[in-house]
Design a protein around this motif. Structure first.
Motif, PDB file in Angstrom:
ATOM      1  N   GLU A  27       3.442 -19.609  74.392  1.00 43.49           N
ATOM      2  CA  GLU A  27       3.096 -18.790  75.553  1.00 43.49           C
ATOM      3  C   GLU A  27       2.014 -19.415  76.426  1.00 43.49           C
ATOM      4  OE1 GLU A  27       5.094 -16.293  76.077  1.00 43.49           O
ATOM      5  OE2 GLU A  27       6.016 -16.807  74.148  1.00 43.49           O
ATOM      6  N   LEU A  28       1.459 -20.554  75.998  1.00 50.14           N
ATOM      7  CA  LEU A  28       0.453 -21.220  76.825  1.00 50.14           C
ATOM      8  C   LEU A  28       1.110 -21.815  78.074  1.00 50.14           C
ATOM      9  CD1 LEU A  28      -1.847 -23.233  74.373  1.00 50.14           C
ATOM     10  CD2 LEU A  28      -2.435 -21.195  75.692  1.00 50.14           C
ATOM     11  N   PRO A  29       0.530 -21.595  79.252  1.00 53.30           N
ATOM     12  CA  PRO A  29       1.089 -22.211  80.456  1.00 53.30           C
ATOM     13  C   PRO A  29       0.878 -23.726  80.430  1.00 53.30           C
ATOM     14  CG  PRO A  29      -0.987 -21.108  80.948  1.00 53.30           C
ATOM     15  CD  PRO A  29      -0.630 -20.744  79.539  1.00 53.30           C
ATOM     16  N   LEU A  30       1.648 -24.451  81.212  1.00 52.89           N
ATOM     17  CA  LEU A  30       1.592 -25.916  81.223  1.00 52.89           C
ATOM     18  C   LEU A  30       0.193 -26.426  81.563  1.00 52.89           C
ATOM     19  CD1 LEU A  30       5.023 -26.689  82.920  1.00 52.89           C
ATOM     20  CD2 LEU A  30       4.367 -27.266  80.579  1.00 52.89           C
ATOM     21  N   SER A  31      -0.500 -25.746  82.473  1.00 57.74           N
ATOM     22  CA  SER A  31      -1.837 -26.197  82.859  1.00 57.74           C
ATOM     23  C   SER A  31      -2.800 -26.168  81.683  1.00 57.74           C
ATOM     24  CB  SER A  31      -2.379 -25.319  83.997  1.00 57.74           C
ATOM     25  OG  SER A  31      -2.435 -23.956  83.594  1.00 57.74           O
ATOM     26  N   MET A  32      -2.690 -25.132  80.840  1.00 58.78           N
ATOM     27  CA  MET A  32      -3.559 -25.040  79.673  1.00 58.78           C
ATOM     28  C   MET A  32      -3.099 -25.987  78.568  1.00 58.78           C
ATOM     29  SD  MET A  32      -6.318 -23.647  78.705  1.00 58.78           S
ATOM     30  CE  MET A  32      -7.164 -24.022  77.171  1.00 58.78           C
ATOM     31  N   GLN A  33      -1.803 -26.262  78.511  1.00 59.11           N
ATOM     32  CA  GLN A  33      -1.292 -27.204  77.515  1.00 59.11           C
ATOM     33  C   GLN A  33      -1.916 -28.584  77.696  1.00 59.11           C
ATOM     34  OE1 GLN A  33       3.023 -27.271  77.265  1.00 59.11           O
ATOM     35  NE2 GLN A  33       3.135 -25.051  77.569  1.00 59.11           N
ATOM     36  N   SER A  34      -2.057 -29.018  78.943  1.00 64.52           N
ATOM     37  CA  SER A  34      -2.644 -30.340  79.205  1.00 64.52           C
ATOM     38  C   SER A  34      -4.106 -30.379  78.795  1.00 64.52           C
ATOM     39  CB  SER A  34      -2.498 -30.706  80.686  1.00 64.52           C
ATOM     40  OG  SER A  34      -3.186 -29.776  81.503  1.00 64.52           O
ATOM     41  N   LYS A  35      -4.832 -29.279  79.020  1.00 64.41           N
ATOM     42  CA  LYS A  35      -6.251 -29.221  78.621  1.00 64.41           C
ATOM     43  C   LYS A  35      -6.385 -29.204  77.104  1.00 64.41           C
ATOM     44  CE  LYS A  35      -7.953 -26.870  82.795  1.00 64.41           C
ATOM     45  NZ  LYS A  35      -6.735 -26.899  83.577  1.00 64.41           N
ATOM     46  N   LEU A  36      -5.487 -28.495  76.431  1.00 60.97           N
ATOM     47  CA  LEU A  36      -5.500 -28.473  74.968  1.00 60.97           C
ATOM     48  C   LEU A  36      -5.220 -29.857  74.405  1.00 60.97           C
ATOM     49  CD1 LEU A  36      -5.519 -27.097  72.197  1.00 60.97           C
ATOM     50  CD2 LEU A  36      -3.151 -26.407  72.592  1.00 60.97           C
ATOM     51  N   LEU A  37      -4.277 -30.564  74.999  1.00 58.02           N
ATOM     52  CA  LEU A  37      -3.956 -31.922  74.565  1.00 58.02           C
ATOM     53  C   LEU A  37      -5.181 -32.822  74.680  1.00 58.02           C
ATOM     54  CD1 LEU A  37      -1.869 -34.022  73.639  1.00 58.02           C
ATOM     55  CD2 LEU A  37      -1.310 -34.381  76.047  1.00 58.02           C
ATOM     56  N   ARG A  38      -5.915 -32.671  75.763  1.00 56.32           N
ATOM     57  CA  ARG A  38      -7.112 -33.492  75.980  1.00 56.32           C
ATOM     58  C   ARG A  38      -8.148 -33.234  74.885  1.00 56.32           C
ATOM     59  NH1 ARG A  38     -10.665 -36.450  76.302  1.00 56.32           N
ATOM     60  NH2 ARG A  38     -12.028 -37.050  78.038  1.00 56.32           N
ATOM     61  N   VAL A  39      -8.324 -31.995  74.500  1.00 57.73           N
ATOM     62  CA  VAL A  39      -9.275 -31.654  73.431  1.00 57.73           C
ATOM     63  C   VAL A  39      -8.807 -32.228  72.096  1.00 57.73           C
ATOM     64  CG1 VAL A  39     -10.314 -29.754  72.123  1.00 57.73           C
ATOM     65  CG2 VAL A  39     -10.069 -29.578  74.606  1.00 57.73           C
ATOM     66  N   LEU A  40      -7.516 -32.107  71.830  1.00 60.22           N
ATOM     67  CA  LEU A  40      -6.971 -32.637  70.580  1.00 60.22           C
ATOM     68  C   LEU A  40      -7.183 -34.142  70.471  1.00 60.22           C
ATOM     69  CD1 LEU A  40      -3.652 -30.606  70.480  1.00 60.22           C
ATOM     70  CD2 LEU A  40      -5.374 -30.596  68.675  1.00 60.22           C
ATOM     71  N   GLU A  41      -7.061 -34.851  71.579  1.00 62.29           N
ATOM     72  CA  GLU A  41      -7.164 -36.307  71.554  1.00 62.29           C
ATOM     73  C   GLU A  41      -8.603 -36.804  71.563  1.00 62.29           C
ATOM     74  OE1 GLU A  41      -4.823 -37.371  74.931  1.00 62.29           O
ATOM     75  OE2 GLU A  41      -2.953 -37.497  73.771  1.00 62.29           O
ATOM     76  N   SER A  42      -9.507 -36.071  72.227  1.00 67.32           N
ATOM     77  CA  SER A  42     -10.883 -36.557  72.387  1.00 67.32           C
ATOM     78  C   SER A  42     -11.912 -35.814  71.535  1.00 67.32           C
ATOM     79  CB  SER A  42     -11.300 -36.454  73.852  1.00 67.32           C
ATOM     80  OG  SER A  42     -11.388 -35.086  74.252  1.00 67.32           O
ATOM     81  N   SER A  43     -11.575 -34.607  71.087  1.00 63.50           N
ATOM     82  CA  SER A  43     -12.532 -33.743  70.368  1.00 63.50           C
ATOM     83  C   SER A  43     -13.767 -33.462  71.223  1.00 63.50           C
ATOM     84  CB  SER A  43     -12.945 -34.369  69.031  1.00 63.50           C
ATOM     85  OG  SER A  43     -11.846 -34.482  68.178  1.00 63.50           O
ATOM     86  N   GLU A  44     -13.565 -33.430  72.537  1.00 60.72           N
ATOM     87  CA  GLU A  44     -14.662 -33.164  73.462  1.00 60.72           C
ATOM     88  C   GLU A  44     -14.335 -31.947  74.333  1.00 60.72           C
ATOM     89  OE1 GLU A  44     -16.292 -37.735  74.164  1.00 60.72           O
ATOM     90  OE2 GLU A  44     -15.079 -36.748  75.713  1.00 60.72           O
ATOM     91  N   ILE A  45     -15.372 -31.151  74.620  1.00 57.74           N
ATOM     92  CA  ILE A  45     -15.198 -29.995  75.498  1.00 57.74           C
ATOM     93  C   ILE A  45     -16.362 -29.929  76.478  1.00 57.74           C
ATOM     94  CG2 ILE A  45     -13.951 -28.628  73.783  1.00 57.74           C
ATOM     95  CD1 ILE A  45     -16.649 -27.029  73.487  1.00 57.74           C
ATOM     96  N   LYS A  46     -16.145 -29.216  77.551  1.00 61.28           N
ATOM     97  CA  LYS A  46     -17.199 -28.967  78.529  1.00 61.28           C
ATOM     98  C   LYS A  46     -17.052 -27.548  79.031  1.00 61.28           C
ATOM     99  CE  LYS A  46     -17.122 -30.942  82.620  1.00 61.28           C
ATOM    100  NZ  LYS A  46     -17.221 -31.968  83.693  1.00 61.28           N
ATOM    101  N   ARG A  47     -18.116 -26.767  78.890  1.00 57.31           N
ATOM    102  CA  ARG A  47     -18.076 -25.384  79.364  1.00 57.31           C
ATOM    103  C   ARG A  47     -17.896 -25.347  80.880  1.00 57.31           C
ATOM    104  NH1 ARG A  47     -22.719 -21.662  76.474  1.00 57.31           N
ATOM    105  NH2 ARG A  47     -22.264 -22.128  74.293  1.00 57.31           N
ATOM    106  N   LEU A  48     -17.314 -24.270  81.366  1.00 51.32           N
ATOM    107  CA  LEU A  48     -17.181 -24.088  82.806  1.00 51.32           C
ATOM    108  C   LEU A  48     -18.568 -24.024  83.434  1.00 51.32           C
ATOM    109  CD1 LEU A  48     -14.343 -21.404  83.129  1.00 51.32           C
ATOM    110  CD2 LEU A  48     -14.158 -23.877  83.264  1.00 51.32           C
ATOM    111  N   GLY A  49     -18.773 -24.804  84.487  1.00 50.03           N
ATOM    112  CA  GLY A  49     -20.058 -24.824  85.170  1.00 50.03           C
ATOM    113  C   GLY A  49     -21.083 -25.732  84.533  1.00 50.03           C
TER     114      GLY A  49
END
Length: 483
Positions: free
Chosen positions: A275-297
């Protein structure tokens, strides 16, 4: 007046001691040792800024011995470049506590605080100043912020989990298929590999995810279940990544850690992944590959250490062909796939689940209800399209609506569904008013006794077979023949 005079005499003696005019008492010697061995810089001045007492820490910072400092005026020390400004003099002038960063001639900085001591008339008697290395203070502040961040993360995790319906979290495995899956999952649990759970709605995907987490090295860290279908699309990014203060209007003024952050060092369970939209799928993939996150703002990037378990009841390969799901994300998550069979394909678990749910409900409502022979047979024969979730709902409805301690499905909607004509005919045959040939009566008695033993054994096939004195494969055959 006498009391005031005594206080003045005592204060005069203290000042004479500080100026070295009196021999120190044992107590005063002990106090001097404490001050000298303090890690912080400590010194005392009179109301004019003349140094009365200083410890070795102050001497090192000022570039003087402690003996050299006694009697010197702090303003003169500033003029000579011992340090850049005097919180002591500011405290004397403002008659308040003054704090700030002071720098010595070598560029070393300390965080200093000067506090004036006043007598009963409001006159300054002396000023006590203590200081500590600025870098150490900043390290302490950073450590406190880190601890505060961790506490906030766990507090948020507790608040989040308190809103999650825990439901049935205990795994049941009487069937050979589920026993093999449990065996495999116990091996998988000891790794950090990503797991994809595949199965129909209600087959227990979250229960399996919790089992894997509970048997992993991360078991003492958070298990965060997320229903991807339950989060509005416009809130997905802020929910997963979190945000800092002022990131957007309506946000929590303190900021908020996201689900990735909350699950750090633990397990993040992504249910209804499709049920994840494609836009969120790409962001999830980035986290899976880099183990890095950045809060909004936020401008800072944070590393996370999360074990991912995903689940779906949809055919993701078909969705990939239809351009509804990213193939790269699919292969990144589908490292270890586990297919959970539908309840109809593992009949050995049906009665085990049924008796488990009945036991829980009896305990919850202080009841002593039991399944009738007819109910046991119907439970075993029905195909359960809603799987374990439907089974639990049916049992709960039956327990709550039945006025008798012996549970029958006579007035339950399950009977109205009529899963098969053969089952309906079989249920009609169950009666203690035996008729027909001896062979038929013996068969009826056998069926009733088997159901009775199954009920007493909580639906556990192995235990029931042992009590009946037959092999469990024979018991399975008899149950199937009775359908």
């Amino acid at each position: 007046m006498i009391v005031g005079s005594e206080q003045e005499k005592s204060r005069a003696k203290q000042q004479e001691f500080l100026l070295g005019k009196l021999e120190p008492t044992p107590g005063q010697q002990f106090l001097q040792q404490i001050i000298d061995n303090s890690y912080d810089s400590i010194f005392v001045t009179d109301k004019y800024g003349n140094v009365l007492l200083a410890n070795s820490g102050t001497g090192v910072f000022m570039g003087y011995t402690t003996e050299e400092l006694i009697g010197k005026n702090v303003e003169n020390l500033v003029k000579k470049g011992a340090y850049d400004w005097s919180p002591t003099m500011k405290a004397i002038k403002t008659r308040t506590v003054v704090s700030g960063i002071v720098r010595n001639k070598h560029g070393i900085q300390e965080m200093a605080t000067s506090k004036p001591l006043l007598d009963e008339k409001g006159e300054i008697v002396m000023v006590i100043t203590n200081a500590r290395d600025k870098d150490l203070v900043e390290e302490y502040i950073a450590a406190l912020e880190k601890e505060r961040s961790i506490v906030h993360r766990y507090k948020t995790a507790v608040e989040y989990l308190s809103e999650v319906d825990s439901g049935n979290k205990e795994i049941v495995a009487e069937s050979p298929q589920m026993k093999q899956i449990i065996k495999t999952s116990n091996v998988i649990a000891k790794t950090d590999s990503t797991v994809m759970l595949i199965g129909e709605t209600g087959t227990g995907k979250e229960v399996m995810a919790r089992h894997i987490h509970r048997n992993s090295y991360r078991s003492k860290e958070p298990f965060i279940p997320v229903n991807c279908a339950a989060i509005p699309h416009d809130l997905l990014e802020s929910e997963f990544f979190g945000y800092v203060r002022g990131a957007f209007s309506g946000a929590n003024p303190q900021g908020k850690p996201g689900l990735f952050e909350i699950a750090d060092k633990g397990t993040l369970f992504l249910d209804e992944l499709a049920e994840l939209p494609l836009s969120m799928q790409s962001k999830l993939l980035r986290v899976l590959e880099s183990s890095e996150i950045k809060r909004l703002g936020d401008t800072n990037i944070h590393n996370i250490n999360v074990r991912f378990i995903a689940a779906t009841n949809r055919d993701l390969k078909t969705m990939i062909n239809q351009k509804q799901f990213r193939s790269d994300l699919y292969y990144r998550l589908n490292v270890i796939p586990i297919n959970l069979p539908a309840l109809k394909d593992r009949p050995e678990d049906i009665l085990a689940f049924a008796h488990k749910f009945l036991e829980e409900l009896n305990k919850k409502y202080s009841l002593k209800k039991q399944f009738s022979t007819q109910a046991t047979q119907l439970l075993f024969n029905y195909n359960w399209p809603g799987n374990v979730r439907e089974l639990r709902n049916v049992i709960e409805r039956l327990v709550i609506t039945s006025s008798s301690d012996i549970l029958n499905f006579d007035e339950d909607s399950l009977v109205n569904r009529k899963p098969s004509l053969k089952n309906e005919q079989r249920c009609q045959q169950i009666s203690r008013d035996y008729q027909g040939t001896l062979k038929n009566v013996i068969k009826s008695v056998e069926e009733e006794y088997i159901n009775q033993v199954l009920a007493e054994c909580g639906g556990r096939i192995r235990e029931a077979a042992q009590r009946l004195g037959i092999h469990r494969t024979m018991l399975y055959r008899k149950l199937k023949d009775n359908k």
